[in-house]
Design a protein around this motif. Structure first.
Motif, PDB file in Angstrom:
ATOM      1  N   ASP A 182      11.697  22.434  25.722  1.00  0.00           N
ATOM      2  CA  ASP A 182      13.020  22.459  25.623  1.00  0.00           C
ATOM      3  C   ASP A 182      13.559  22.988  26.944  1.00  0.00           C
ATOM      4  OD1 ASP A 182      15.787  21.773  25.468  1.00  0.00           O
ATOM      5  OD2 ASP A 182      15.679  22.536  23.633  1.00  0.00           O
ATOM      6  N   ALA A 183      14.235  22.685  27.795  1.00  0.00           N
ATOM      7  CA  ALA A 183      14.775  23.446  28.863  1.00  0.00           C
ATOM      8  C   ALA A 183      16.248  22.870  29.372  1.00  0.00           C
ATOM      9  CB  ALA A 183      13.810  23.179  30.232  1.00  0.00           C
ATOM     10  N   ARG A 184      17.151  23.798  29.265  1.00  0.00           N
ATOM     11  CA  ARG A 184      18.248  23.589  29.729  1.00  0.00           C
ATOM     12  C   ARG A 184      19.043  24.548  30.513  1.00  0.00           C
ATOM     13  NH1 ARG A 184      20.167  23.484  23.379  1.00  0.00           N
ATOM     14  NH2 ARG A 184      18.325  22.457  22.634  1.00  0.00           N
ATOM     15  N   VAL A 185      20.043  24.037  31.455  1.00  0.00           N
ATOM     16  CA  VAL A 185      20.837  25.178  32.427  1.00  0.00           C
ATOM     17  C   VAL A 185      22.066  24.516  32.428  1.00  0.00           C
ATOM     18  CG1 VAL A 185      19.953  23.823  34.484  1.00  0.00           C
ATOM     19  CG2 VAL A 185      20.554  26.310  34.462  1.00  0.00           C
ATOM     20  N   ALA A 186      23.173  25.394  32.672  1.00  0.00           N
ATOM     21  CA  ALA A 186      24.518  24.824  32.665  1.00  0.00           C
ATOM     22  C   ALA A 186      25.035  25.824  33.870  1.00  0.00           C
ATOM     23  CB  ALA A 186      25.281  24.799  31.210  1.00  0.00           C
ATOM     24  N   THR A 187      26.313  25.431  34.203  1.00  0.00           N
ATOM     25  CA  THR A 187      27.143  26.288  34.825  1.00  0.00           C
ATOM     26  C   THR A 187      28.618  26.657  34.110  1.00  0.00           C
ATOM     27  OG1 THR A 187      26.206  25.768  37.038  1.00  0.00           O
ATOM     28  CG2 THR A 187      28.314  26.615  37.289  1.00  0.00           C
ATOM     29  N   VAL A 188      29.084  27.630  34.067  1.00  0.00           N
ATOM     30  CA  VAL A 188      30.378  28.051  33.331  1.00  0.00           C
ATOM     31  C   VAL A 188      31.311  28.877  34.186  1.00  0.00           C
ATOM     32  CG1 VAL A 188      31.370  29.153  31.461  1.00  0.00           C
ATOM     33  CG2 VAL A 188      29.181  28.243  31.186  1.00  0.00           C
ATOM     34  N   HIS A 189      32.414  28.267  34.474  1.00  0.00           N
ATOM     35  CA  HIS A 189      33.477  28.773  35.389  1.00  0.00           C
ATOM     36  C   HIS A 189      34.611  29.481  34.367  1.00  0.00           C
ATOM     37  CE1 HIS A 189      32.088  27.551  39.416  1.00  0.00           C
ATOM     38  NE2 HIS A 189      31.286  26.709  38.601  1.00  0.00           N
ATOM     39  N   THR A 190      34.773  30.717  34.472  1.00  0.00           N
ATOM     40  CA  THR A 190      35.875  31.222  33.658  1.00  0.00           C
ATOM     41  C   THR A 190      36.945  32.001  34.320  1.00  0.00           C
ATOM     42  OG1 THR A 190      34.064  31.729  31.868  1.00  0.00           O
ATOM     43  CG2 THR A 190      36.279  32.623  31.748  1.00  0.00           C
ATOM     44  N   TRP A 191      38.117  31.738  34.176  1.00  0.00           N
ATOM     45  CA  TRP A 191      39.171  32.560  34.892  1.00  0.00           C
ATOM     46  C   TRP A 191      40.414  32.442  33.986  1.00  0.00           C
ATOM     47  CZ3 TRP A 191      37.759  27.334  36.568  1.00  0.00           C
ATOM     48  CH2 TRP A 191      38.866  26.509  36.501  1.00  0.00           C
ATOM     49  N   ARG A 192      41.318  33.201  34.285  1.00  0.00           N
ATOM     50  CA  ARG A 192      42.676  33.272  33.457  1.00  0.00           C
ATOM     51  C   ARG A 192      43.748  32.977  34.299  1.00  0.00           C
ATOM     52  NH1 ARG A 192      46.779  36.949  33.414  1.00  0.00           N
ATOM     53  NH2 ARG A 192      47.810  37.128  31.177  1.00  0.00           N
ATOM     54  N   ARG A 193      44.565  32.314  33.827  1.00  0.00           N
ATOM     55  CA  ARG A 193      45.835  31.953  34.509  1.00  0.00           C
ATOM     56  C   ARG A 193      46.895  32.545  33.880  1.00  0.00           C
ATOM     57  NH1 ARG A 193      46.905  28.729  38.651  1.00  0.00           N
ATOM     58  NH2 ARG A 193      45.050  27.665  38.548  1.00  0.00           N
ATOM     59  N   GLY A 194      47.775  33.475  34.603  1.00  0.00           N
ATOM     60  CA  GLY A 194      48.862  34.039  33.901  1.00  0.00           C
ATOM     61  C   GLY A 194      50.190  33.355  34.407  1.00  0.00           C
ATOM     62  N   TYR A 195      50.983  33.001  33.371  1.00  0.00           N
ATOM     63  CA  TYR A 195      52.419  32.266  33.625  1.00  0.00           C
ATOM     64  C   TYR A 195      53.585  33.135  33.843  1.00  0.00           C
ATOM     65  CZ  TYR A 195      49.387  28.082  33.221  1.00  0.00           C
ATOM     66  OH  TYR A 195      48.403  27.019  33.121  1.00  0.00           O
ATOM     67  N   TYR A 196      53.299  34.358  33.356  1.00  0.00           N
ATOM     68  CA  TYR A 196      54.302  35.329  33.479  1.00  0.00           C
ATOM     69  C   TYR A 196      53.728  36.752  34.008  1.00  0.00           C
ATOM     70  CZ  TYR A 196      56.728  32.190  30.048  1.00  0.00           C
ATOM     71  OH  TYR A 196      57.457  31.249  29.566  1.00  0.00           O
ATOM     72  N   GLU A 197      54.572  37.325  34.745  1.00  0.00           N
ATOM     73  CA  GLU A 197      54.268  38.778  35.286  1.00  0.00           C
ATOM     74  C   GLU A 197      54.600  39.811  34.198  1.00  0.00           C
ATOM     75  OE1 GLU A 197      55.072  41.361  39.196  1.00  0.00           O
ATOM     76  OE2 GLU A 197      56.134  39.363  39.184  1.00  0.00           O
ATOM     77  N   LYS A 198      53.607  40.631  34.015  1.00  0.00           N
ATOM     78  CA  LYS A 198      53.745  41.641  33.281  1.00  0.00           C
ATOM     79  C   LYS A 198      53.937  42.978  34.344  1.00  0.00           C
ATOM     80  CE  LYS A 198      51.310  44.546  29.573  1.00  0.00           C
ATOM     81  NZ  LYS A 198      52.569  44.272  28.739  1.00  0.00           N
ATOM     82  N   GLU A 199      55.040  43.656  33.704  1.00  0.00           N
ATOM     83  CA  GLU A 199      55.331  44.663  34.574  1.00  0.00           C
ATOM     84  C   GLU A 199      54.351  45.958  34.859  1.00  0.00           C
ATOM     85  OE1 GLU A 199      59.104  48.429  34.598  1.00  0.00           O
ATOM     86  OE2 GLU A 199      58.954  46.713  32.803  1.00  0.00           O
ATOM     87  N   LEU A 200      53.617  46.130  33.873  1.00  0.00           N
ATOM     88  CA  LEU A 200      52.234  46.798  34.218  1.00  0.00           C
ATOM     89  C   LEU A 200      51.488  46.411  35.138  1.00  0.00           C
ATOM     90  CD1 LEU A 200      51.690  48.271  30.628  1.00  0.00           C
ATOM     91  CD2 LEU A 200      52.842  49.512  32.382  1.00  0.00           C
ATOM     92  N   TYR A 201      51.361  45.230  35.467  1.00  0.00           N
ATOM     93  CA  TYR A 201      50.139  44.633  36.369  1.00  0.00           C
ATOM     94  C   TYR A 201      51.205  43.776  37.160  1.00  0.00           C
ATOM     95  CZ  TYR A 201      47.361  46.456  32.733  1.00  0.00           C
ATOM     96  OH  TYR A 201      46.691  47.293  31.610  1.00  0.00           O
ATOM     97  N   SER A 202      51.765  44.008  38.195  1.00  0.00           N
ATOM     98  CA  SER A 202      52.721  43.215  39.064  1.00  0.00           C
ATOM     99  C   SER A 202      52.021  42.354  39.966  1.00  0.00           C
ATOM    100  CB  SER A 202      53.854  44.266  39.813  1.00  0.00           C
ATOM    101  OG  SER A 202      52.713  45.145  40.772  1.00  0.00           O
ATOM    102  N   GLY A 203      52.519  41.353  40.539  1.00  0.00           N
ATOM    103  CA  GLY A 203      51.796  40.362  41.015  1.00  0.00           C
ATOM    104  C   GLY A 203      50.883  39.679  40.410  1.00  0.00           C
ATOM    105  N   ALA A 204      49.549  39.674  41.535  1.00  0.00           N
ATOM    106  CA  ALA A 204      48.290  39.175  40.995  1.00  0.00           C
ATOM    107  C   ALA A 204      47.507  39.905  39.703  1.00  0.00           C
ATOM    108  CB  ALA A 204      47.505  38.998  42.199  1.00  0.00           C
TER     109      ALA A 204
END
Length: 198
Positions: A8-30
């Motif tokens: 049995d052989a398997r391989v996959a690709t997983v892309h993970t990212w976060r998308r913020g819809y609000y800006e938090k004051e402690l972490y401004s901008g990006a």
């Protein structure tokens, strides 16, 4: 007897990212708003299974190597509001082997013994807590967790009649850490490094 062999052989690709819809004051901008860095992981599994069946006896052996991807809780310092990715994201690796023997002298009785060993490398845990020493809320990254689990599993299946059967099982196992893990503590307020240890 009948012998079987499977791969049995398997391989996959997983892309993970976060998308913020609000800006938090402690972490401004990006730091909190918009799409974060994308983390690419390639989980895989390679397994070999062998079995031999003769009359009332069956013997089997399986060996496998597996690389498991991490979820967002182990990738980001704080996935709810922080775009910062933990350092050195790599797959958790598992090496495993299992030997089985099944004896079935009749349709009403089955006896089975399994021996197993699993060795894991590069497991990771990320959690949030209050750090008493620094007086800060903190994001803790524990990486390089290595474990060795081995043991024996004994089973019995008894069919008393057409309507009633019993299953018995005894497991004896040793589960231990096989090496020290790395611990890095970040301040949740501004991501500055609080401590680094093992």
């Amino acid at each position: 007897g009948d012998m079987s062999l499977a791969v049995d052989a398997r391989v996959a690709t997983v892309h993970t990212w976060r998308r913020g819809y609000y800006e938090k004051e402690l972490y401004s901008g990006a730091g909190s708003y918009g799409k974060s860095q994308s983390v690419v992981q390639n989980p895989y599994l390679i397994a070999l299974l062998w079995g031999y069946d003769v009359q009332s006896h069956y013997a089997g052996l399986s060996v496998a190597v597996e690389g498991q991807a991490f979820g967002e809780d182990e990738i980001f310092l704080q996935p709810q509001y922080n775009n910062r990715v933990v350092p050195d994201v790599a797959l958790a690796t598992y090496l495993s082997a299992k030997g089985s023997y099944l004896y079935r002298p009749s349709s009403r009785l089955g006896l089975q013994a399994n021996l197993f060993v699993v060795s894991s490398y590069n497991e990771r845990d990320v959690f949030r807590c209050y750090d008493d020493l620094s007086g800060d809320y903190a994001d803790v990254v524990i990486s390089g967790i290595e474990r060795l689990n081995l043991g024996v599993d004994l089973r019995a299946e008894v069919g008393w009649n057409r309507f009633l059967s019993s299953n018995f099982r005894i497991i004896a196992a040793s589960n231990r850490y096989s090496d020290n893990a790395d611990v890095v503590v970040y301040s949740d307020a501004d991501n500055h490094l609080i401590a680094s240890t093992t």
